[in-house]
Design a protein around this motif. Sequence first.
Motif, mmCIF file in Angstrom:
data_model
loop_
_atom_site.group_PDB
_atom_site.id
_atom_site.type_symbol
_atom_site.label_atom_id
_atom_site.label_comp_id
_atom_site.label_asym_id
_atom_site.label_seq_id
_atom_site.Cartn_x
_atom_site.Cartn_y
_atom_site.Cartn_z
ATOM 1 N N GLY A 182 1.037 -1.151 -0.020
ATOM 2 C CA GLY A 182 -0.187 0.100 -0.137
ATOM 3 C C GLY A 182 0.999 1.033 0.177
ATOM 4 O O GLY A 182 0.101 2.176 0.411
ATOM 5 N N VAL A 183 2.146 0.910 -0.202
ATOM 6 C CA VAL A 183 3.045 2.238 0.260
ATOM 7 C C VAL A 183 2.918 2.859 -1.888
ATOM 8 O O VAL A 183 2.685 2.398 -2.743
ATOM 9 N N LYS A 184 2.500 4.314 -1.589
ATOM 10 C CA LYS A 184 2.308 5.151 -2.743
ATOM 11 C C LYS A 184 4.248 5.362 -4.080
ATOM 12 O O LYS A 184 5.163 5.461 -3.552
ATOM 13 N N VAL A 185 3.245 4.478 -4.877
ATOM 14 C CA VAL A 185 4.943 4.991 -5.658
ATOM 15 C C VAL A 185 4.770 4.614 -7.188
ATOM 16 O O VAL A 185 3.525 4.146 -8.053
ATOM 17 N N ASP A 186 5.074 5.483 -7.980
ATOM 18 C CA ASP A 186 5.428 5.685 -9.059
ATOM 19 C C ASP A 186 6.352 5.972 -10.148
ATOM 20 O O ASP A 186 7.982 5.311 -9.042
ATOM 21 N N VAL A 187 7.155 5.443 -11.439
ATOM 22 C CA VAL A 187 7.700 5.561 -12.131
ATOM 23 C C VAL A 187 8.020 6.119 -13.012
ATOM 24 O O VAL A 187 6.772 6.140 -13.596
ATOM 25 N N ILE A 188 9.482 6.242 -13.548
ATOM 26 C CA ILE A 188 9.628 6.889 -14.517
ATOM 27 C C ILE A 188 10.561 5.765 -15.773
ATOM 28 O O ILE A 188 11.514 5.760 -15.133
ATOM 29 N N ILE A 189 10.660 5.490 -16.943
ATOM 30 C CA ILE A 189 11.285 4.630 -17.692
ATOM 31 C C ILE A 189 11.971 5.546 -18.453
ATOM 32 O O ILE A 189 11.006 6.223 -19.105
ATOM 33 N N GLY A 190 12.255 5.579 -19.010
ATOM 34 C CA GLY A 190 13.454 5.858 -19.510
ATOM 35 C C GLY A 190 14.503 5.224 -21.228
ATOM 36 O O GLY A 190 15.102 4.194 -20.147
ATOM 37 N N ALA A 191 13.874 5.736 -21.910
ATOM 38 C CA ALA A 191 14.527 4.635 -23.256
ATOM 39 C C ALA A 191 15.811 5.502 -24.237
ATOM 40 O O ALA A 191 14.702 6.774 -24.259
ATOM 41 N N ARG A 192 16.267 5.915 -25.499
ATOM 42 C CA ARG A 192 16.558 6.022 -25.958
ATOM 43 C C ARG A 192 15.356 6.616 -27.487
ATOM 44 O O ARG A 192 14.329 7.068 -27.911
ATOM 45 N N PHE A 199 6.258 11.103 -22.565
ATOM 46 C CA PHE A 199 6.796 12.825 -22.707
ATOM 47 C C PHE A 199 8.534 12.780 -23.972
ATOM 48 O O PHE A 199 9.209 11.780 -23.440
ATOM 49 N N HIS A 200 8.483 13.812 -24.706
ATOM 50 C CA HIS A 200 9.622 13.935 -25.496
ATOM 51 C C HIS A 200 10.408 14.720 -24.481
ATOM 52 O O HIS A 200 10.647 15.177 -24.088
ATOM 53 N N GLY A 201 12.079 13.384 -23.909
ATOM 54 C CA GLY A 201 12.290 13.960 -22.964
ATOM 55 C C GLY A 201 13.681 12.942 -21.769
ATOM 56 O O GLY A 201 12.792 11.399 -22.022
ATOM 57 N N VAL A 202 14.431 13.653 -20.626
ATOM 58 C CA VAL A 202 15.097 12.163 -20.289
ATOM 59 C C VAL A 202 14.720 12.359 -18.800
ATOM 60 O O VAL A 202 13.246 13.197 -18.617
ATOM 61 N N GLY A 203 14.580 10.854 -18.166
ATOM 62 C CA GLY A 203 13.847 10.994 -16.883
ATOM 63 C C GLY A 203 14.252 11.925 -15.890
ATOM 64 O O GLY A 203 13.172 12.007 -15.026
ATOM 65 N N THR A 204 15.296 12.377 -16.098
ATOM 66 C CA THR A 204 15.780 13.441 -15.012
ATOM 67 C C THR A 204 14.476 14.792 -15.232
ATOM 68 O O THR A 204 13.822 15.563 -14.229
ATOM 69 N N ALA A 205 14.653 15.059 -16.673
ATOM 70 C CA ALA A 205 13.216 16.639 -17.138
ATOM 71 C C ALA A 205 11.713 16.050 -16.374
ATOM 72 O O ALA A 205 11.118 16.687 -15.811
#
Length: 286
Positions: free
Chosen positions: A131-141, A170-176
């Motif tokens: 039940g922990v809130k968790v989001d994920v950002i996945i990046g690839a070329r 999203f058009h860009g990297v995960g940090t953005a």
Amino acid sequence: MYRIVEKQMLTPTICKMKVEAPRLAAAANPGQFLIVRADEKGERIPLTISDYDAAAGTVTIVTQMIGASTKDICSYEVGEAFADVVGPLGVPSDFVEESAEALAQQHFVFIAGGVGTAPVYPQVKWLHERGVKVDVIIGARTKDLLIYTDEIRSACDNLYICTDDGSEGFHGVGTAMLEKLVAEGEKFTKVVAIGPMIMMKFATLTAVKLGIPVVVSLNSIMVDGTGMCGACRVTVGGKTRFACVEGPEFDGALVDFDEAMRRQRMYKAEETEANEKHVCRIGRGK
């Protein structure tokens, strides 16, 4: 012997395998790794555990074909068996030891890149099941290099896909994307970054700038997985640490990434030579 029960090529160079290893599956925790030795003469290859099923007695590994040994691992088929699969090794993720009350106050965001997306899955799943809130950002070329998106989407609150060329999400990297989410009002309590070393370095710099604690996984610099070879030495907070026995996860803000990236290149010449001489195990008539 450790029999392969499932195999899937996620991309032309990334292979997912489910392997019978009952004792390992029963003891595994998020963040840990195992070592595969394909045959009696094979190199010991550390791989982060990408999933585990204690009831079925299986563990899942995801291997990127980079050198001769990883190519040999990926050449095995369903029904064949590896000589050794040893683990679980390494220290589990810190959150495994946190109380339910403490976890309930947190909002994790994982930043995953490349083959590092696979080991994010068991961590996200473990948190989500509690039940922990968790989001994920996945990046690839590009979208063709994205992996584990369906699995992770089913095990998190929000999934954000980023591609360098804009072919999906999203058009860009995960940090953005992380900066965008924070600017829009998301209040993350911890960032966990797993992927290429350069990605983890910039994820750390971004998290520090945003004032969010950050954890990184340094499994990519491990060689023998026991601390004996010394190849996984890394400076954390000004002290020498060994990623395979004291990690693989560390406080990203304390990691000397430039030193770690230099260490990654130590065996480049030997790896190139081994690749040039490599003959596929199928071609050897095994």
